[in-house]
Design a protein around this motif. Structure first.
Motif, short mmCIF file in Angstrom:
data_model
loop_
_atom_site.label_atom_id
_atom_site.label_comp_id
_atom_site.label_asym_id
_atom_site.label_seq_id
_atom_site.Cartn_x
_atom_site.Cartn_y
_atom_site.Cartn_z
N GLN A 68 -8.39 -0.26 11.53
CA GLN A 68 -7.30 -0.53 10.79
C GLN A 68 -6.21 -1.37 11.40
O GLN A 68 -5.63 -2.24 10.76
CB GLN A 68 -6.33 0.66 10.37
N PRO A 128 -8.50 3.17 4.57
CA PRO A 128 -8.56 4.66 5.08
C PRO A 128 -9.88 4.93 5.27
O PRO A 128 -10.15 6.08 6.23
CB PRO A 128 -8.07 5.37 3.80
N THR A 148 -4.85 -5.14 10.06
CA THR A 148 -3.61 -5.43 9.94
C THR A 148 -2.70 -6.50 10.91
O THR A 148 -2.19 -7.37 10.55
CB THR A 148 -2.79 -4.22 10.50
N ASP A 202 10.99 3.36 -3.21
CA ASP A 202 12.56 3.37 -2.53
C ASP A 202 13.56 2.41 -3.13
O ASP A 202 14.51 2.49 -2.59
CB ASP A 202 12.17 3.19 -1.15
N MET A 215 -0.08 4.25 0.66
CA MET A 215 -0.48 5.37 1.87
C MET A 215 0.02 4.63 3.07
O MET A 215 0.54 3.59 3.28
CB MET A 215 -1.87 5.38 2.05
N PRO A 216 0.13 5.55 4.50
CA PRO A 216 0.63 5.33 5.69
C PRO A 216 -0.32 4.07 6.00
O PRO A 216 0.31 3.25 6.98
CB PRO A 216 0.59 6.26 6.34
N ASN A 217 -1.54 3.97 5.89
CA ASN A 217 -2.40 3.02 6.58
C ASN A 217 -3.26 2.42 5.51
O ASN A 217 -3.60 2.79 4.45
CB ASN A 217 -3.39 3.89 7.49
N PRO A 274 -8.68 4.15 12.90
CA PRO A 274 -7.55 3.47 13.23
C PRO A 274 -7.40 2.22 14.09
O PRO A 274 -6.70 1.33 13.64
CB PRO A 274 -6.78 4.80 13.90
N THR A 309 3.04 -0.88 4.09
CA THR A 309 2.57 0.54 3.97
C THR A 309 3.62 1.38 3.51
O THR A 309 4.78 1.16 3.57
CB THR A 309 1.77 1.05 5.03
N ASN A 310 3.10 2.68 3.20
CA ASN A 310 4.32 3.73 2.57
C ASN A 310 4.99 2.89 1.59
O ASN A 310 6.32 3.26 1.41
CB ASN A 310 5.21 4.10 3.62
N GLU A 370 0.97 -1.43 0.16
CA GLU A 370 0.08 0.29 -0.07
C GLU A 370 0.91 1.37 -0.02
O GLU A 370 1.71 1.28 0.74
CB GLU A 370 -0.78 0.02 1.26
#
Ligand SMILES: Cc1cc2nc3c(=O)[nH]c(=O)nc-3n(C[C@H](O)[C@H](O)[C@H](O)COP(=O)(O)OP(=O)(O)OC[C@H]3O[C@@H](n4cnc5c(N)ncnc54)[C@H](O)[C@@H]3O)c2cc1C
Length: 597
Positions: free
Chosen positions: A217, A210, A221, A249, A205-207, A214, A233-234, A203
């Motif tokens: 979520q 969405p 997870t 990255d 996004m950070p989470n 939280p 994530t990220n 994913e």
């Protein structure tokens, strides 16, 4: 020129079906209005359950709702066709088969996957936005396990057994959930150690998820991690190849299977027809408060096709939006034709439910967070509620069959407890035995004079039992301890107020029912109803405080017999198909959906 108004709805998704149903209701008796629903398939696809198809949990029929049977007894004319151009000025839709004139057009063509220009995704990833897509995933995933079984090279085997699901919105997470359930099944089938299989959920996004709070979520997870899913994530994907993906990255993940669920945009067919989508609106059509397009007031856009902002945010592309926009457009077309007041669109989202495999779910309904068994039960209830509205009992029954009674590999939240079928031939002797007992009871009562006028035995007369005093003494000697010491108050009232004044009639009914149930069960005719009647009679005997515990076995026998005992060596075997066919063609059955295929 004819006064008839032609309304054409393009697309029979959640939005189009709702619009057609509402319009049908409003114009049922108006012969000056024609409603046509055009869809590329003869069925409405339950897109929200596609992950179950991709993960081999259910068969394709479970997400196909036959449009002809939904609209059979309505004025909606269902047309199977794929429209490829629209002339908004001439008000005509064209396909390879012909053309369709309209006065009002409702665009409900849904959405398609968005690839955001990421290199290689379109060529190397599976998507999941139609039944065809979902079916395409099944065989290749399984064939990777089959190939891995025969692969000796450890690295190659690892790549074959690695699956990446890109995107962790509800579609992505639901697909991952199905895959970890499927992993177990396929590992058993191809004799592979489950630890060799790697599932990635990647994913950007950070989470994940969405749209949920939280805490939910985190629950989803944790559950996925417990199932050994690598949740990343990220992690934006910048490239896809036949061998895996490359992240922003620079990291590379090797996998032979990539399923892309990252984004969605309006069906590109619609802006391709020349209507203005508006900039930056991902192929969705800008609509006003009444769901009318900005270019043509007689053209409405609904569901995933519509772009409408509330507080600067577009309405989400989900089922509730689809249904509510469909209803709003239908209302406003009716208002336009009848010159009544149009209504503005109001969005009312009740919540989101995301299954994570067949046994776990996270959900937020009316602001209440829930997870696990309760959330899963709610998800099924919400699905049933939707199906009831679309096609009544018939669709409910189909759903129960697919999700519970015919479920393979225990992949339902109640495990396999409801899915183990018994051959109904095993019940034949029980059915006949119970039938004979009822018949004997009935004949005994005839011999005791229950049908003789004035010979009242069913209720107490003048201080003794319904039977004569001598009989009462005999009965007392043979008396069993009744389940209830005395009838409950409501039943006593019923006996005094209703049965006693009509005792002769009730006596006749009891005898008639006992003999009738007996004969029906022996012959296997209307076995289901005879079993229900059997339950009713037993309940009656128990409530009248006349019978002991030994009668309870009739209850359990009747329940067992209701489970299809008329399907073997019985008249039902021949009669039921004929009745079903006859009943299915009755107008009442079609309008009420009170029939099964
Ligand atoms: C895998 C998956 C899981 C999802 N899970 C959820 C969920 O849990 N909860 C939720 O709320 N939402 C979920 N969604 C989103 C939801 O399904 C959509 O928002 C909803 O289907 C939109 O409804 P619609 O009527 O606009 O379009 P659709 O349901 O997509 O229907 C569009 C119809 O138009 C037809 N069509 C398209 N073009 C043409 C043409 N040219 N000619 C004729 N017919 C045409 C198509 O065949 C289709 O039948 C999910 C979606 C997917 C794919």
């Amino acid at each position: 020129m004819s006064d008839t108004k032609k309304i054409v709805i393009l697309g029979a998704g959640y939005a189009g079906v709702e619009a057609a149903k509402v319009l049908n209701k409003k114009f049922k008796k108006d012969n000056n209005v024609e409603i046509t629903l055009i869809n590329s398939n003869p069925y409405h696809t339950l897109l929200t359950e596609l992950h179950e198809i991709a993960g081999q949990r259910t068969h394709k029929e479970s997400v196909m709702v036959d449009l002809y049977s939904i609209f059979k007894a309505t004025k909606v004319n269902v047309v199977r066709d794929t429209v490829n151009s629209i002339d908004y000025k001439e008000q005509v839709l064209t396909s390879e088969q012909g053309s369709y004139k309209y006065d009002y057009l409702v665009l409900g063509c849904g959405a398609e996957p968005a690839f955001f220009g990421v290199e290689g995704v379109q060529d190397n990833a599976f998507t999941i936005w139609s039944l065809k897509d979902a079916l395409k995933i099944r065989t290749p995933v399984e064939s990777m396990f089959e190939k891995a079984r025969d692969e000796k090279d450890v690295m190659k085997r690892r790549d074959l057994l690695s699956i990446i699901v890109a995107g962790a919105g509800f579609t992505g997470v639901e697909v991952v959930g199905e895959l970890f359930d499927l992993k177990k099944v396929l590992c058993q089938k191809y004799d592979i150690n489950e630890d060799e299989v790697t599932l990635y959920n990647v994913e950007a996004m950070p989470n994940i998820l969405p749209m949920l709070r939280p805490a939910l979520q985190a629950k989803a997870t944790n559950f996925m991690k417990k199932k050994k899913v690598d949740v990343m994530t990220n992690a934006a994907i910048v490239k896809a190849t036949p061998d895996g993906i490359v992240l922003k990255d620079g990291r590379e993940i090797k996998a032979k299977t990539l399923i892309w669920t990252c984004g969605v945009q309006g069906n590109s067919f619609v802006p391709g027809t020349g209507i203005t989508p508006g900039t930056g609106k991902r192929n969705r059509i800008q609509v006003n408060d009444f769901m009318q397009s900005m270019d043509y007031t007689n053209v409405y856009a609904i569901g995933d096709n519509a772009w409408y902002e509330i507080d600067g945010k577009p309405i989400p592309q989900v089922v509730e939006t689809a249904i509510q926009t469909g209803e709003c457009a239908a209302h406003n077309i009716h208002a336009d034709i009848t010159k009544t007041e149009k209504k503005k669109f109001v969005l009312n989202i009740h919540g989101f439910m995301v299954s994570v495999g067949s046994h776990y779910c996270v959900a937020e309904l009316m602001g209440v967070p829930m997870s696990g068994f309760i959330a899963m039960a709610m998800k099924h209830l919400v699905n049933l509620h939707y199906l009831w509205g679309v096609g009544g009992l018939k669709l409910i029954w189909n759903y129960l069959l697919h999700e519970f009674f015919h479920m393979e590999n225990n992949r339902s939240f109640v495990g396999g407890h409801l899915s183990h079928g018994t051959n109904t031939a095993w019940l034949v002797l029980l059915r006949i035995y119970v039938g004979v007992l009822w018949l004997i009871e009935g004949i005994k009562k005839v011999q005791e004079g229950w049908l003789v006028a004035g010979n009242i035995k069913i209720v107490q007369v003048a201080g003794t039992s319904g039977a004569s005093a001598t009989e009462a003494t005999e009965q007392a000697a043979n008396a069993v301890v009744p389940i209830l010491a005395q009838p409950p108050a409501f039943y006593q009232w019923f006996t005094d107020a209703v049965v006693a004044p009509n005792a002769g009639l009730f006596q006749f009914m009891v005898v008639f029912m006992e003999i009738g149930i007996g004969l029906a069960l022996i012959a296997g005719l209307f076995t289901f109803f005879a079993s229900i009647a059997s339950l009713g009679l037993v309940a009656n005997f128990v409530l009248s405080a006349m019978t002991g515990w030994d009668i309870l076995w009739f209850v359990f026998a009747a329940i067992a017999l209701m489970g299809g005992s008329g399907g073997a060596f019985s008249l039902d075997y021949y009669v039921q198909p004929w009745i079903k066919k006859w009943w299915k063609n009755r107008k009442f059955a079609q309008t009420s959906y009170l029939y099964f295929d």
